[in-house]
Design a protein around this motif. Structure first.
Motif, PDB file in Angstrom:
ATOM      1  N   ARG A  65       0.879  -1.203  -0.063  1.00 59.67           N
ATOM      2  CA  ARG A  65      -0.099   0.014   0.044  1.00 59.67           C
ATOM      3  C   ARG A  65       0.834   1.320   0.054  1.00 59.67           C
ATOM      4  O   ARG A  65       0.557   2.023  -0.582  1.00 59.67           O
ATOM      5  CB  ARG A  65      -1.016  -0.087   1.049  1.00 59.67           C
ATOM      6  N   ILE A  66       1.966   1.194   0.613  1.00 58.99           N
ATOM      7  CA  ILE A  66       2.947   2.307   0.737  1.00 58.99           C
ATOM      8  C   ILE A  66       3.352   2.563  -0.666  1.00 58.99           C
ATOM      9  O   ILE A  66       3.539   3.736  -0.952  1.00 58.99           O
ATOM     10  CB  ILE A  66       4.104   2.003   1.824  1.00 58.99           C
ATOM     11  N   THR A  70       3.680   6.105  -2.731  1.00 62.26           N
ATOM     12  CA  THR A  70       4.947   6.756  -2.507  1.00 62.26           C
ATOM     13  C   THR A  70       5.526   6.281  -3.805  1.00 62.26           C
ATOM     14  O   THR A  70       6.056   5.240  -3.905  1.00 62.26           O
ATOM     15  CB  THR A  70       5.448   6.156  -1.313  1.00 62.26           C
ATOM     16  N   PRO A  71       5.886   7.177  -4.650  1.00 59.25           N
ATOM     17  CA  PRO A  71       6.711   7.033  -5.848  1.00 59.25           C
ATOM     18  C   PRO A  71       8.128   6.717  -5.422  1.00 59.25           C
ATOM     19  O   PRO A  71       8.589   7.207  -4.552  1.00 59.25           O
ATOM     20  CB  PRO A  71       6.852   8.111  -6.799  1.00 59.25           C
ATOM     21  N   GLY A  72       8.792   5.603  -6.121  1.00 59.68           N
ATOM     22  CA  GLY A  72      10.272   5.192  -5.486  1.00 59.68           C
ATOM     23  C   GLY A  72      10.109   4.210  -4.710  1.00 59.68           C
ATOM     24  O   GLY A  72      11.477   3.384  -4.330  1.00 59.68           O
ATOM     25  N   GLU A  80      16.096   1.814   5.320  1.00 62.81           N
ATOM     26  CA  GLU A  80      16.718   3.225   5.429  1.00 62.81           C
ATOM     27  C   GLU A  80      16.186   3.948   4.259  1.00 62.81           C
ATOM     28  O   GLU A  80      15.826   5.335   4.364  1.00 62.81           O
ATOM     29  CB  GLU A  80      18.256   3.133   5.405  1.00 62.81           C
ATOM     30  N   GLU A  81      16.029   3.859   3.264  1.00 62.54           N
ATOM     31  CA  GLU A  81      15.692   4.270   1.835  1.00 62.54           C
ATOM     32  C   GLU A  81      14.020   4.514   2.172  1.00 62.54           C
ATOM     33  O   GLU A  81      13.437   5.614   1.846  1.00 62.54           O
ATOM     34  CB  GLU A  81      15.704   3.325   0.605  1.00 62.54           C
ATOM     35  N   LEU A  82      13.303   3.602   2.721  1.00 59.48           N
ATOM     36  CA  LEU A  82      12.059   3.663   2.818  1.00 59.48           C
ATOM     37  C   LEU A  82      11.671   4.934   3.828  1.00 59.48           C
ATOM     38  O   LEU A  82      10.867   5.579   3.815  1.00 59.48           O
ATOM     39  CB  LEU A  82      11.306   2.487   3.512  1.00 59.48           C
TER      40      LEU A  82
END
Length: 162
Positions: A65-66, A70-72, A80-82
Motif C-alpha cells: 500500500r505504501i 509513494t513513488p520510488g 533506510e531508503e523507505l
C-alpha cells in the motif's frame, strides 16, 4: 498506512523477542536433555512462528500500500531508503528505529538458533552412537566409495561357560 506499518514492525519485534527468550531457554533444556520441557517449548516456538508468518504477510501488505502511494518504493527498497521517503520526520524516525531494532533482533535470533542446532546435532550423534553400541553396530565417521556411511557390525562372542 505508515502508522500501521510501524505498528506491524513493532509487533514483529515483540515476537522476535519472545523467540529470542525461547531460544535461550531451549539452550538450557538441550544441555540438560529435558525432553518433556523441549516438547512444551517446541509448541511455544510453533505458535511464535505462526505469529511471525501472519505479521510478515501483514507487513508486506502495508508495504504494498505504501508502494502504491509513494513513488520510488519497490520491493528492493531498504528500510533506510523507505524511511527517507516517509511523509514526516516523526514517521521517518519511527520507521528507522523499528527497522534497525528488528534487524538486529532477527540477526541475534538466527545466531541463537544456529547455536542450538549445533547442540541438537551433537545430541543426535551421541544418541546414534549409543544405539549403535547397544545394537552392536558402529557407524564409521567416513563415507564409503558408494557415498554411503560405512556400518560395521561387531561380533559379540559371549562365553556362557565361564
Amino acid at each position: 498506512m505508515w502508522n500501521a506499518f510501524i505498528a506491524t514492525l513493532r509487533a514483529l519485534t515483540a515476537e522476535y523477542e519472545r523467540i529470542r527468550t525461547l531460544q535461550k531457554k531451549k539452550r538450557g533444556i538441550l544441555v540438560a536433555l529435558d525432553m518433556a520441557a523441549l516438547e512444551k517449548l517446541t509448541a511455544e516456538e510453533d505458535a511464535c512462528a505462526r505469529a511471525v508468518e501472519r505479521l510478515e504477510k501483514e507487513r508486506l501488505s502495508h508495504l504494498a500500500r505504501i508502494a502504491e502511494a509513494t513513488p520510488g518504493v519497490t520491493s528492493e527498497t531498504t528500510m533506510e531508503e523507505l524511511a527517507l521517503l516517509a511523509p514526516t520526520d516523526a514517521v521517518h524516525r519511527s520507521v528507522l528505529a523499528a527497522g534497525h531494532g528488528l534487524g538486529a533482533l532477527v540477526k541475534e535470533t538466527k545466531e541463537a538458533a544456529e547455536a542450538n542446532s549445533l547442540l541438537i546435532e551433537g545430541a543426535l550423534m551421541a544418541v546414534n552412537r549409543q544405539l549403535g553400541r547397544i545394537g552392536g553396530a558402529v557407524v564409521d565417521p567416513v563415507y564409503g566409495s558408494g557415498g554411503a556411511e560405512r556400518v560395521r557390525h561387531l561380533n559379540k562372542n559371549f562365553d556362557f561357560k565361564a
